[in-house]
Design an enzyme around this catalytic site. Structure first.
Site, mmCIF file in Angstrom:
data_model
loop_
_atom_site.group_PDB
_atom_site.id
_atom_site.type_symbol
_atom_site.label_atom_id
_atom_site.label_comp_id
_atom_site.label_asym_id
_atom_site.label_seq_id
_atom_site.Cartn_x
_atom_site.Cartn_y
_atom_site.Cartn_z
ATOM 1 N N GLU A 180 0.835 -1.208 0.000
ATOM 2 C CA GLU A 180 0.000 0.000 0.000
ATOM 3 C C GLU A 180 0.869 1.258 0.000
ATOM 4 O OE1 GLU A 180 -3.155 -0.144 -0.377
ATOM 5 O OE2 GLU A 180 -3.815 -2.097 0.379
ATOM 6 N N ARG A 184 0.524 3.704 -3.256
ATOM 7 C CA ARG A 184 -0.148 4.985 -3.008
ATOM 8 C C ARG A 184 0.849 6.123 -2.840
ATOM 9 N NH1 ARG A 184 -5.705 3.630 0.285
ATOM 10 N NH2 ARG A 184 -5.594 1.380 0.062
ATOM 11 N N ASP A 312 -5.471 -10.110 -7.839
ATOM 12 C CA ASP A 312 -5.768 -9.142 -8.902
ATOM 13 C C ASP A 312 -4.584 -8.466 -9.599
ATOM 14 O OD1 ASP A 312 -5.229 -7.731 -6.545
ATOM 15 O OD2 ASP A 312 -7.100 -6.609 -6.537
ATOM 16 N N GLU A 487 -12.735 0.106 -9.650
ATOM 17 C CA GLU A 487 -12.373 -0.851 -10.710
ATOM 18 C C GLU A 487 -13.300 -0.819 -11.935
ATOM 19 O OE1 GLU A 487 -12.084 -1.468 -7.472
ATOM 20 O OE2 GLU A 487 -9.906 -1.736 -7.362
ATOM 21 N N THR A 574 -1.385 0.626 -10.162
ATOM 22 C CA THR A 574 -2.646 0.036 -9.712
ATOM 23 C C THR A 574 -3.446 0.990 -8.833
ATOM 24 O OG1 THR A 574 -3.648 -2.011 -8.902
ATOM 25 C CG2 THR A 574 -1.798 -1.115 -7.624
#
Ligand SMILES: *[C@@H]1O[C@H](CO)[C@@H](O)[C@H](O)[C@H]1NC(C)=O
Ligand SMILES: *[C@@H]1O[C@H](CO)[C@@H](O)[C@H](O)[C@H]1NC(C)=O
Ligand SMILES: *[C@@H]1O[C@H](CO)[C@@H](O)[C@H](O)[C@H]1NC(C)=O
Length: 591
Positions: A180, A184, A312, A487, A574
């Site tokens: 993360e 991010r 994913d 998504e 992502t």
């Protein structure tokens, strides 16, 4: 200590028995029809003569027939999902685009007013909170900055920059989720750097990158799930001390490769690429990836196979690494093609009645004799909705016979696999839109599809899909929530750029309106909805950072013209942070 991994990819229940397994999923064998000998009966001969006479007298008919036959045999029939958009140039829909900017301001200004600098925002309580007690690391601020730059919100951006310059400090003695933090914070800094050329962001990115590197000091080279940024030490999650989530390990590569490219320091890239080598060597017989790898030996641990949480973005980044390196690294293409073939074979399914295409999950179980059997579960996370757009994009790159393909692509420009992926992608987006057929028009976190053995009454479940555990009058199950996830709109943006088909903008607009109607908090900000199938809605007091970094950015880009961040020049990480495509100077060390 806070485990941040639940924030984006939901924590999975882990009862893992490390072992290698082979799947028993049914493999649909290709039915090759063998051509028989043709014997013309006299009647058939007569018919052919008659047809010949007719065509002789009606040449236009002959031409039409010829066109149809050649278009079928050359595969030049229009592809599904391409609508009217032949040779389109994509113009902005200014009114809708600006409505998305207003929504962004509604979110950001409330955060800035109530919680500036805090990692997370709670719009109903008008307060912020941090991931750890040690202090914030700019989670929300940095995740939002490139969106402000893209939307042209200069004043807001300048205030955010000032915070980064004066307040941001990564020297926090606490454990942060490696993945993360990378997607991010490092991702946000790197794209802010690309969009401005401002050295401040590169300096901060190098500082953070150096603090993340020790995560890779494990026997296998797979990163620890957490990192103590202050102590510069990798830390494992105490619940799964030997296991690394596949998606988390394989979704650091775009960020670290770009950082290497900007700094000429090869170390970031070497560490990230080692992970890809380990994963390639661990390949399971099916070509699919289980959601956990062993930190020690780098093999897959016996665990679920799915395209949702913890699976994913592994698949997403196979394609995106190939794109980021300007299609010059065939190893990622090979891995991607292998994975897509396996997904088509083992995970793609169709619902009973409406024939909705979805992806199922494979769950390992032990039979009475102790042997591993794989159960196919008809469950799809909202997270999987990235896949539709990704498959379409991949079809135009690894599944194309020419480069670049037209917009929309012609069937003749795609290989057999390219057509397969394109069609699966178009259909998956259609399914994801169908999961918005709820009271609010928002899609739930998880849907299940009907299968003959599920024991549900057809009459009470008229749809092909349902929210498991939802009962009138009972508290909503976890699956029923919408937490502002991006998504579906991500796929709509990609599909629209590849086709120009207005349908994708219409879908995106309806999702945006549902967010406005049911997630917007009057006093400022947006909140999660606990049950998408119940009005009036109940909120959860949380505005996930991906609302501003992803959901609103992709909606904005859906209504913007195609000169802003063209897919030929940029690849999105992502977390929707755009990075430039470049020709790498360092080559891959494995194949
Ligand atoms: C979160 O961290 C920031 C930066 O360290 C700090 O200024 C702020 O007071 C913290 N907020 C809360 C709610 O603890
Ligand atoms: C950002 O990426 C674009 C697209 O590749 C490139 O033209 C530009 O030079 C990059 N900017 C910086 C500051 O690196
Ligand atoms: C990508 O490769 C093509 C040739 O295949 C080249 O024309 C183009 O300049 C390259 N792009 C970048 C950003 O290096």
């Amino acid at each position: 200590m806070v485990d941040a991994s639940v924030r984006k990819r939901k924590q999975a229940v882990a009862t893992q028995v490390p072992a290698a397994g082979s799947t028993k999923a049914d493999q649909s064998a290709l039915n090759k029809k063998t051509a028989g000998t043709v014997r013309l009966t006299p009647i058939l001969s007569l018919l052919l003569v008659a047809l010949g006479l007719l065509l002789f007298q009606q040449p236009q008919l002959a031409q039409r027939l010829f066109d149809v036959v050649t278009s079928i045999t050359s595969g030049d029939a229009p592809l599904p999902g391409t609508g009217q958009g032949v040779g389109v140039q994509i113009e902005a829909d200014i009114e809708k685009r600006d409505a998305v900017v207003e929504a962004f301001k509604h979110a950001w200004l409330a955060y800035e007013r109530d919680a500036m600098g805090a990692d997370e925002y709670h719009p109903i309580g008008h307060r912020g909170s941090n991931l750890t007690a040690a202090g914030g690391i700019g989670y929300t601020v940095i995740d939002s900055m490139d969106t402000m730059l893209i939307m042209g919100l200069d004043e807001e951006y300048q205030r955010a920059r000032k915070w980064v310059e004066n307040k941001l400090d990564f020297d926090q003695d606490a454990n942060f989720n490696t993945f993360e933090t990378t997607i991010r914070v490092l991702g946000g800094l790197l794209s802010a750097y690309n969009l401005t050329g401002d050295a401040l962001y590169l300096e901060k990115a190098v500082d953070l990158g150096d603090r993340i590197l020790p995560a890779f000091n494990t026997p296998s080279g797979l990163p620890t799930s957490m990192i103590n940024l202050g102590k510069r030490e990798g830390v494992m999650n105490p619940d799964t001390p030997d296991l690394v989530s596949t998606a988390e390990a394989a979704t650091l590569q775009l960020e670290l490769r770009y950082l290497s490219w900007l700094t000429d320091n090869e170390e970031y890239w070497e560490k990230a690429e080692k992970v890809m080598r380990v994963i390639k060597d661990a390949r399971l017989a099916t070509g699919l990836a289980s959601i956990y790898l062993s930190k020690n030996d780098g093999r897959y641990a016996l665990s679920a196979i799915r395209l949702g949480s913890r699976g994913d973005s592994y698949y997403e980044y196979l394609l995106k690494q190939y794109i980021q390196t300007n299609l010059t690294e065939p190893v990622y293409r090979t891995m991607y093609d292998d994975a897509m073939e396996s997904i088509d074979k083992h995970l793609i399914r169709q619902s009973e009645q409406a024939k909705l295409v979805y992806t199922a999950e494979l769950i390992p179980q032990h039979s009475h004799s102790g042997e591993v059997i794989w159960r196919l579960a008809p469950k799809q996370d909202h997270l999987v909705c990235f896949l539709g757009g990704s498959l379409m994009l991949g079809a135009t790159l690894t599944g194309a016979t020419t480069h670049p393909v037209s917009i929309p692509p012609h069937a003749s420009q795609l290989t057999r696999e390219g057509k397969r992926d394109w069609i699966n992608g178009v259909e998956l987006i259609r399914t994801c839109m169908k999961t918005h057929d709820t009271q609010t028009g928002l899609a739930p976190e998880i849907v299940h599809f009907r299968i003959p053995t599920d024991g549900l009454e057809g009459s009470i479940m008229p749809n092909d899909w349902y929210i498991k555990g939802a009962k009138p009058g009972a508290p909503a199950p976890y699956d029923a929530r919408y937490i502002l996830r991006p998504e579906t709109v991500e796929s709509l943006f990609v599909a629209f750029r590849l086709t120009g088909d207005q349908r994708y903008r219409d879908y995106g607009w309806s999702i945006f309106q549902a967010i406005e109607k049911y997630c917007k908090i009057e006093s400022g900000g947006y909140a999660s909805v606990l049950n998408v199938d119940k009005v009036p809605v109940e909120h959860e007091d949380k505005m996930e950072t991906f609302l501003m970094s992803e959901t609103l950015k992709y909606l904005y880009l859906l209504f913007e013209d195609d000169k802003t961040l063209p897919l030929s020049k940029y690849v999105f990480n992502t977390e929707a942070h755009p990075f430039p495509i470049f020709n790498p100077t360092i080559r891959t060390g494995f194949s």
